[in-house]
Write a protein that holds these residues in place. Structure first.
Motif, mmCIF file in Angstrom:
data_model
loop_
_atom_site.group_PDB
_atom_site.id
_atom_site.type_symbol
_atom_site.label_atom_id
_atom_site.label_comp_id
_atom_site.label_asym_id
_atom_site.label_seq_id
_atom_site.Cartn_x
_atom_site.Cartn_y
_atom_site.Cartn_z
ATOM 1 N N LEU A 18 5.338 14.229 -19.127
ATOM 2 C CA LEU A 18 4.804 13.100 -19.888
ATOM 3 C C LEU A 18 4.748 11.840 -19.029
ATOM 4 O O LEU A 18 3.787 11.063 -19.117
ATOM 5 N N GLY A 19 5.769 11.635 -18.191
ATOM 6 C CA GLY A 19 5.742 10.500 -17.258
ATOM 7 C C GLY A 19 4.601 10.614 -16.261
ATOM 8 O O GLY A 19 3.905 9.636 -15.975
ATOM 9 N N CYS A 20 4.379 11.818 -15.739
ATOM 10 C CA CYS A 20 3.265 12.026 -14.807
ATOM 11 C C CYS A 20 1.927 11.828 -15.505
ATOM 12 O O CYS A 20 0.987 11.269 -14.924
ATOM 13 N N LEU A 21 1.816 12.256 -16.755
ATOM 14 C CA LEU A 21 0.577 12.060 -17.503
ATOM 15 C C LEU A 21 0.333 10.577 -17.768
ATOM 16 O O LEU A 21 -0.806 10.110 -17.698
ATOM 17 N N LEU A 22 1.399 9.825 -18.024
ATOM 18 C CA LEU A 22 1.267 8.383 -18.210
ATOM 19 C C LEU A 22 0.776 7.721 -16.921
ATOM 20 O O LEU A 22 -0.100 6.853 -16.952
ATOM 21 N N VAL A 23 1.320 8.144 -15.800
ATOM 22 C CA VAL A 23 0.873 7.612 -14.508
ATOM 23 C C VAL A 23 -0.596 7.968 -14.276
ATOM 24 O O VAL A 23 -1.382 7.137 -13.805
ATOM 25 N N LEU A 24 -1.005 9.175 -14.642
ATOM 26 C CA LEU A 24 -2.401 9.574 -14.507
ATOM 27 C C LEU A 24 -3.300 8.713 -15.390
ATOM 28 O O LEU A 24 -4.382 8.311 -14.970
ATOM 29 N N PHE A 25 -2.846 8.407 -16.610
ATOM 30 C CA PHE A 25 -3.632 7.552 -17.501
ATOM 31 C C PHE A 25 -3.787 6.160 -16.912
ATOM 32 O O PHE A 25 -4.859 5.558 -16.994
ATOM 33 N N VAL A 26 -2.736 5.624 -16.317
ATOM 34 C CA VAL A 26 -2.820 4.292 -15.717
ATOM 35 C C VAL A 26 -3.727 4.321 -14.484
ATOM 36 O O VAL A 26 -4.531 3.406 -14.275
ATOM 37 N N MET A 27 -3.621 5.368 -13.689
ATOM 38 C CA MET A 27 -4.429 5.454 -12.477
ATOM 39 C C MET A 27 -5.919 5.621 -12.780
ATOM 40 O O MET A 27 -6.762 5.169 -12.004
ATOM 41 N N THR A 28 -6.255 6.267 -13.880
ATOM 42 C CA THR A 28 -7.662 6.485 -14.201
ATOM 43 C C THR A 28 -8.192 5.480 -15.215
ATOM 44 O O THR A 28 -9.326 5.618 -15.679
ATOM 45 N N GLY A 29 -7.434 4.471 -15.539
ATOM 46 C CA GLY A 29 -7.849 3.503 -16.550
ATOM 47 C C GLY A 29 -9.058 2.674 -16.158
ATOM 48 O O GLY A 29 -9.826 2.247 -17.015
ATOM 49 N N LEU A 35 -15.907 10.052 -16.521
ATOM 50 C CA LEU A 35 -15.195 10.588 -15.372
ATOM 51 C C LEU A 35 -13.702 10.650 -15.655
ATOM 52 O O LEU A 35 -13.040 11.630 -15.311
ATOM 53 N N LYS A 36 -13.168 9.614 -16.309
ATOM 54 C CA LYS A 36 -11.720 9.582 -16.515
ATOM 55 C C LYS A 36 -11.255 10.563 -17.582
ATOM 56 O O LYS A 36 -10.166 11.139 -17.447
ATOM 57 N N GLU A 37 -12.050 10.792 -18.627
ATOM 58 C CA GLU A 37 -11.597 11.708 -19.674
ATOM 59 C C GLU A 37 -11.471 13.148 -19.186
ATOM 60 O O GLU A 37 -10.456 13.799 -19.461
ATOM 61 N N PRO A 38 -12.452 13.695 -18.428
ATOM 62 C CA PRO A 38 -12.234 15.042 -17.886
ATOM 63 C C PRO A 38 -11.078 15.117 -16.889
ATOM 64 O O PRO A 38 -10.357 16.121 -16.838
ATOM 65 N N LEU A 39 -10.879 14.058 -16.104
ATOM 66 C CA LEU A 39 -9.735 14.056 -15.189
ATOM 67 C C LEU A 39 -8.414 14.090 -15.960
ATOM 68 O O LEU A 39 -7.463 14.758 -15.550
ATOM 69 N N ARG A 40 -8.366 13.391 -17.065
ATOM 70 C CA ARG A 40 -7.155 13.404 -17.887
ATOM 71 C C ARG A 40 -6.938 14.770 -18.521
ATOM 72 O O ARG A 40 -5.796 15.237 -18.635
ATOM 73 N N VAL A 41 -8.013 15.426 -18.919
ATOM 74 C CA VAL A 41 -7.889 16.782 -19.478
ATOM 75 C C VAL A 41 -7.377 17.743 -18.405
ATOM 76 O O VAL A 41 -6.488 18.556 -18.667
ATOM 77 N N ILE A 42 -7.923 17.636 -17.205
ATOM 78 C CA ILE A 42 -7.459 18.498 -16.106
ATOM 79 C C ILE A 42 -5.982 18.248 -15.817
ATOM 80 O O ILE A 42 -5.206 19.192 -15.629
ATOM 81 N N GLY A 43 -5.588 16.973 -15.774
ATOM 82 C CA GLY A 43 -4.176 16.657 -15.523
ATOM 83 C C GLY A 43 -3.262 17.199 -16.602
ATOM 84 O O GLY A 43 -2.184 17.744 -16.301
#
Length: 160
Positions: A18-29, A35-43
């Motif tokens: 969950l922490g890594c997913l939060l970091v991914l959300f911040v990085m792709t914000g 582009l960011k929504e599919p990257l978040r799904v992949i993550g």
């Protein structure tokens, strides 16, 4: 490893993922939405996909960790099951994401059309306000039209 240790390990992994997913959300914000929504799904798929490690004892582990460790140590016993699990969960997640996008698209179009209509009304009202320069003009919507003097009613007092 006891059942209690197994549950503690999965709990710690869930918190870390969950922490890594939060970091991914911040990085792709800052990215473009499509582009960011599919990257978040992949993550999310990479972080939260489990795979079977020991079928006899019904033990699971993160698929990314199993595939990385099996490739690193050249064991290769569980690599293909982990990759297949990742592919299956990824396909299911992308189908769910596409359904979400297809449901969201008409809603956004109608919202955008309503917003454009509201902007047009505001511009029309502003243009009409600019035309009404006379403060006591007859351009008010609820103003009474002038009546001829003969039809004006006078006040009638009751008799006592």
């Amino acid at each position: 490893m006891t059942e209690h240790d197994y549950l503690i390990a999965w709990g710690l992994y869930a918190v870390a993922a969950l922490g890594c997913l939060l970091v991914l959300f911040v990085m792709t914000g800052w990215m473009w939405r499509y582009l960011k929504e599919p990257l978040r799904v992949i993550g999310a798929v990479l972080l939260f996909t489990p795979t079977v490690v020991d079928p006899a004892r019904d033990l699971y582990a993160p698929a990314v960790a199993i595939s990385a460790l099996d490739l690193l140590f050249k064991v290769g016993s569980n690599v293909w099951t982990a990759v297949l699990d990742l592919a299956m969960y990824g396909l299911c997640a992308f189908i769910a994401y596409l359904v979400f996008v297809l449901v969201r698209m008409p809603i956004e179009k109608s919202r955008k059309a309503r917003q454009e209509q509201l902007e047009a009304r505001k511009q029309q009202a502003a243009a009409q306000d600019d035309e009404d320069d006379e403060p006591f003009g007859n351009n008010e919507p609820y103003a009474r039209s002038p009546e001829p003097a003969s039809t004006l009613r006078t006040r009638v007092e009751p008799r006592l």
